[in-house]
Design a protein around this motif. Structure first.
Motif, PDB file in Angstrom:
ATOM      1  N   GLY A 196      15.301  15.896 -35.854  1.00 51.50           N
ATOM      2  CA  GLY A 196      16.114  17.335 -35.607  1.00 51.50           C
ATOM      3  C   GLY A 196      16.727  17.667 -34.495  1.00 51.50           C
ATOM      4  O   GLY A 196      17.588  18.402 -34.625  1.00 51.50           O
ATOM      5  N   ILE A 197      16.093  17.157 -33.164  1.00 50.13           N
ATOM      6  CA  ILE A 197      16.923  17.517 -32.088  1.00 50.13           C
ATOM      7  C   ILE A 197      18.326  17.021 -32.098  1.00 50.13           C
ATOM      8  O   ILE A 197      19.194  17.730 -31.326  1.00 50.13           O
ATOM      9  CB  ILE A 197      16.028  17.076 -31.030  1.00 50.13           C
ATOM     10  CG1 ILE A 197      14.778  17.844 -31.220  1.00 50.13           C
ATOM     11  CG2 ILE A 197      16.980  16.932 -29.905  1.00 50.13           C
ATOM     12  CD1 ILE A 197      13.789  17.341 -29.847  1.00 50.13           C
ATOM     13  N   ILE A 198      18.288  15.336 -32.170  1.00 57.52           N
ATOM     14  CA  ILE A 198      19.745  14.550 -32.278  1.00 57.52           C
ATOM     15  C   ILE A 198      21.100  15.634 -32.817  1.00 57.52           C
ATOM     16  O   ILE A 198      22.146  15.637 -32.559  1.00 57.52           O
ATOM     17  CB  ILE A 198      19.140  13.106 -32.606  1.00 57.52           C
ATOM     18  CG1 ILE A 198      18.313  13.063 -32.108  1.00 57.52           C
ATOM     19  CG2 ILE A 198      20.661  12.657 -32.808  1.00 57.52           C
ATOM     20  CD1 ILE A 198      17.777  11.234 -32.306  1.00 57.52           C
ATOM     21  N   LEU A 199      20.701  15.947 -34.356  1.00 56.01           N
ATOM     22  CA  LEU A 199      21.229  16.414 -35.363  1.00 56.01           C
ATOM     23  C   LEU A 199      21.864  18.044 -34.642  1.00 56.01           C
ATOM     24  O   LEU A 199      23.127  17.529 -34.748  1.00 56.01           O
ATOM     25  CB  LEU A 199      21.055  16.889 -36.540  1.00 56.01           C
ATOM     26  CG  LEU A 199      20.250  15.221 -37.212  1.00 56.01           C
ATOM     27  CD1 LEU A 199      19.484  15.679 -38.714  1.00 56.01           C
ATOM     28  CD2 LEU A 199      21.937  14.303 -38.040  1.00 56.01           C
ATOM     29  N   ILE A 200      20.578  18.719 -34.465  1.00 55.78           N
ATOM     30  CA  ILE A 200      21.754  20.085 -34.283  1.00 55.78           C
ATOM     31  C   ILE A 200      22.109  19.899 -32.869  1.00 55.78           C
ATOM     32  O   ILE A 200      22.582  20.736 -32.293  1.00 55.78           O
ATOM     33  CB  ILE A 200      20.331  20.918 -34.066  1.00 55.78           C
ATOM     34  CG1 ILE A 200      20.297  22.218 -34.256  1.00 55.78           C
ATOM     35  CG2 ILE A 200      19.083  21.036 -32.534  1.00 55.78           C
ATOM     36  CD1 ILE A 200      19.477  23.367 -34.164  1.00 55.78           C
ATOM     37  N   GLY A 201      21.712  18.939 -31.486  1.00 58.23           N
ATOM     38  CA  GLY A 201      22.448  19.032 -30.860  1.00 58.23           C
ATOM     39  C   GLY A 201      23.754  18.263 -30.982  1.00 58.23           C
ATOM     40  O   GLY A 201      24.722  19.422 -30.298  1.00 58.23           O
ATOM     41  N   THR A 202      23.845  17.372 -31.513  1.00 62.28           N
ATOM     42  CA  THR A 202      25.195  16.812 -31.545  1.00 62.28           C
ATOM     43  C   THR A 202      26.163  18.073 -32.174  1.00 62.28           C
ATOM     44  O   THR A 202      27.241  17.748 -32.383  1.00 62.28           O
ATOM     45  CB  THR A 202      25.547  15.430 -32.646  1.00 62.28           C
ATOM     46  OG1 THR A 202      24.801  14.596 -32.680  1.00 62.28           O
ATOM     47  CG2 THR A 202      26.710  15.191 -33.735  1.00 62.28           C
ATOM     48  N   ILE A 203      26.086  18.634 -33.432  1.00 59.72           N
ATOM     49  CA  ILE A 203      26.070  20.035 -33.875  1.00 59.72           C
ATOM     50  C   ILE A 203      26.713  20.754 -32.825  1.00 59.72           C
ATOM     51  O   ILE A 203      27.903  21.441 -33.009  1.00 59.72           O
ATOM     52  CB  ILE A 203      25.611  20.677 -35.173  1.00 59.72           C
ATOM     53  CG1 ILE A 203      25.111  19.720 -35.934  1.00 59.72           C
ATOM     54  CG2 ILE A 203      25.843  21.941 -35.386  1.00 59.72           C
ATOM     55  CD1 ILE A 203      24.163  19.836 -37.630  1.00 59.72           C
ATOM     56  N   ALA A 204      25.845  21.388 -32.284  1.00 63.08           N
ATOM     57  CA  ALA A 204      25.789  22.636 -31.398  1.00 63.08           C
ATOM     58  C   ALA A 204      27.209  21.896 -30.244  1.00 63.08           C
ATOM     59  O   ALA A 204      28.137  22.420 -29.690  1.00 63.08           O
ATOM     60  CB  ALA A 204      25.099  22.646 -29.675  1.00 63.08           C
ATOM     61  N   VAL A 205      26.805  20.170 -29.823  1.00 67.03           N
ATOM     62  CA  VAL A 205      28.138  19.822 -28.990  1.00 67.03           C
ATOM     63  C   VAL A 205      29.726  19.978 -29.967  1.00 67.03           C
ATOM     64  O   VAL A 205      30.869  19.754 -29.235  1.00 67.03           O
ATOM     65  CB  VAL A 205      27.806  18.680 -28.624  1.00 67.03           C
ATOM     66  CG1 VAL A 205      28.857  17.559 -28.235  1.00 67.03           C
ATOM     67  CG2 VAL A 205      26.538  18.623 -28.107  1.00 67.03           C
ATOM     68  N   ALA A 206      29.699  19.281 -31.318  1.00 69.43           N
ATOM     69  CA  ALA A 206      30.730  19.346 -31.410  1.00 69.43           C
ATOM     70  C   ALA A 206      32.043  21.340 -31.522  1.00 69.43           C
ATOM     71  O   ALA A 206      32.850  21.028 -31.506  1.00 69.43           O
ATOM     72  CB  ALA A 206      30.366  18.558 -33.469  1.00 69.43           C
TER      73      ALA A 206
END
Length: 426
Positions: A196-206
């Motif tokens: 969940g951290i990986i996904l939400i972090g990647t979304i935020a970065v994009a």
């Protein structure tokens, strides 16, 4: 005194959340890709989960399939609802009581409340190494992290549009959004939900990257974050028996402990390899008969490979690829910053989940427990994904809008001509 016709025309209309400007049509190709993945996903999940459902639910081999079909119906209704609702209402509609709070802000608050609630009253669904990721609300089994993804996307888009040029400053573009993201990341970390951290972090970065952040600030922060992540993983990998160490060891040698830690990865690779070019045929998988765990969820795709073969698996990957390309195309062609950023966030979510799931099941990266969109079993995930597809379809109506209506453009040109022809002393 009776109102004149001119006065009647000038009176503001009552806001209608479903009105919107309908000059464009939805992206039919995007809709087609979604429906293909949804239908094929339910069929393949039904086949992949049959043996486990039969074993776990008193001989009802279609237990998971029936639940997923119900979730698909609810999700489809949600998709149609959001497809009809103008996405601008997420930022334009204010709450009756708290007039300064719009739907975007409310969603962010609700996402945070749910992430806190799951830590207090959540359950681990019979596994997940003590992780708390689900809340039971009567017959509803809710996964707050799925709600948090969409909440963050919409709130980020609203806030970034409002900040405008301030996004180029370090304080706003980096610090502000790191804090907003950090609240969710901390709560999800307490759930022990690494994927969940990986996904939400990647979304935020994009979204931050597309939101106008200063590229030098972004690269500096990204380098620091990457360095910290590598250092943390390296440290954890040196601790014998730690969660990270076990996953990395299984990744490095997936057949080292086939009856223990590498059981899942080994059987996943066997399933993929057993499919050959054209597969064993729909329903004919051998690995799904209690050899490969989580066939209904994270490891549904190996069963797809085993039953449909390389050709069938490749066809599904191509549809995912086309969906992601069309999603970014919708974002690029959207005429306003708010819609563009929402489209970037949603498309990135689907794209990164797909890529990471395929990488995990094929052992390209260590197991992170990431589900495959539209295929993996999960009510909250499927309903939220289809709701997001509805928002994407609504945004797609704004892809090819002209800047002005033809009549308005003609009137504007006429006024400009009249001003040029008007004498200076007039």
């Amino acid at each position: 005194m009776a109102a004149t016709k001119t006065e009647k025309k000038k009176r503001p209309a009552v806001p209608n959340p479903f009105s919107g400007d309908r000059r464009g049509d939805i992206s039919l190709s995007f809709f087609a890709y979604v429906m293909i993945l949804l239908v094929v996903g339910i069929v393949m999940m039904s086949s992949a989960s049959y043996a486990w459902a039969y074993s776990e639910h008193g001989g009802d081999g279609l237990y998971y399939a029936k639940n997923q079909a119900k979730n698909a119906v609810i999700g489809f209704v949600a998709m149609i609802f959001f497809m009809k609702m103008d996405y601008h209402n997420f930022k334009n509609l204010k709450l009756p009581v708290l007039k300064k709070l719009n739907i975007a802000g409310l969603l962010y608050i609700i996402g945070g409340i749910l992430l806190i609630a799951v830590l207090l009253i959540g359950n681990d669904e019979g596994g997940s190494m003590g992780a708390r990721r689900w809340i039971d609300i009567g017959p509803l089994n809710l996964q707050p992290s799925e709600v948090a993804k969409l909440a963050l996307i919409i709130f980020f888009a609203y806030s970034m549009e409002r900040d405008g040029q301030k996004m180029n400053t370090f304080t706003t573009g980096i610090i502000k959004y790191a804090v907003i993201l950090g609240v969710y990341v901390l709560l999800i970390a307490l759930e022990k939900h690494i994927s969940g951290i990986i996904l939400i972090g990647t979304i935020a970065v994009a979204m931050i990257l597309c939101g106008g952040v200063n590229k030098k600030h972004f690269l500096a922060l990204g380098a620091g974050a990457l360095g910290f992540a590598i250092a943390y993983i390296s440290w954890q990998a040196q601790i014998p028996g730690s969660y990270v160490a076990v996953r990395i060891k299984s990744w490095q040698n997936p057949f080292a402990d086939k009856l223990g830690d590498t059981w899942q990865t080994a059987n996943s690779l066997i399933a993929i390899g057993s499919g050959g070019l054209f597969g064993l045929g729909l329903g004919n998988s051998r690995q799904k008969y209690l050899y490969l765990p989580e066939t209904k969820n994270d490891f549904v795709f190996p069963i797809v490979c085993e039953e449909l073969g390389f050709v069938g698996a490749l066809a599904i990957i191509i549809v995912f690829f086309l969906l992601i390309v069309e999603g970014y195309s919708i974002a690029v062609r959207c005429k306003d910053r708010f819609g563009m950023l929402i489209a970037v966030g949603i498309t990135t979510q689907i794209g990164i989940q797909t890529v990471l799931n395929l990488a995990v099941v094929s052992n390209l990266i260590p197991n992170t427990g990431i589900s495959l969109p539209f295929f993996s079993y999960g009510g909250t995930a499927l309903i939220m994904q289809l709701a997001e597809m509805g928002i994407m379809l609504n945004i797609s109506q704004h892809r090819y809008y002209p800047d002005e209506k033809p009549k308005e453009k003609k009137k504007k040109k006429q006024r400009e001509k009249e001003q040029i022809a008007e004498p200076k002393g007039a």
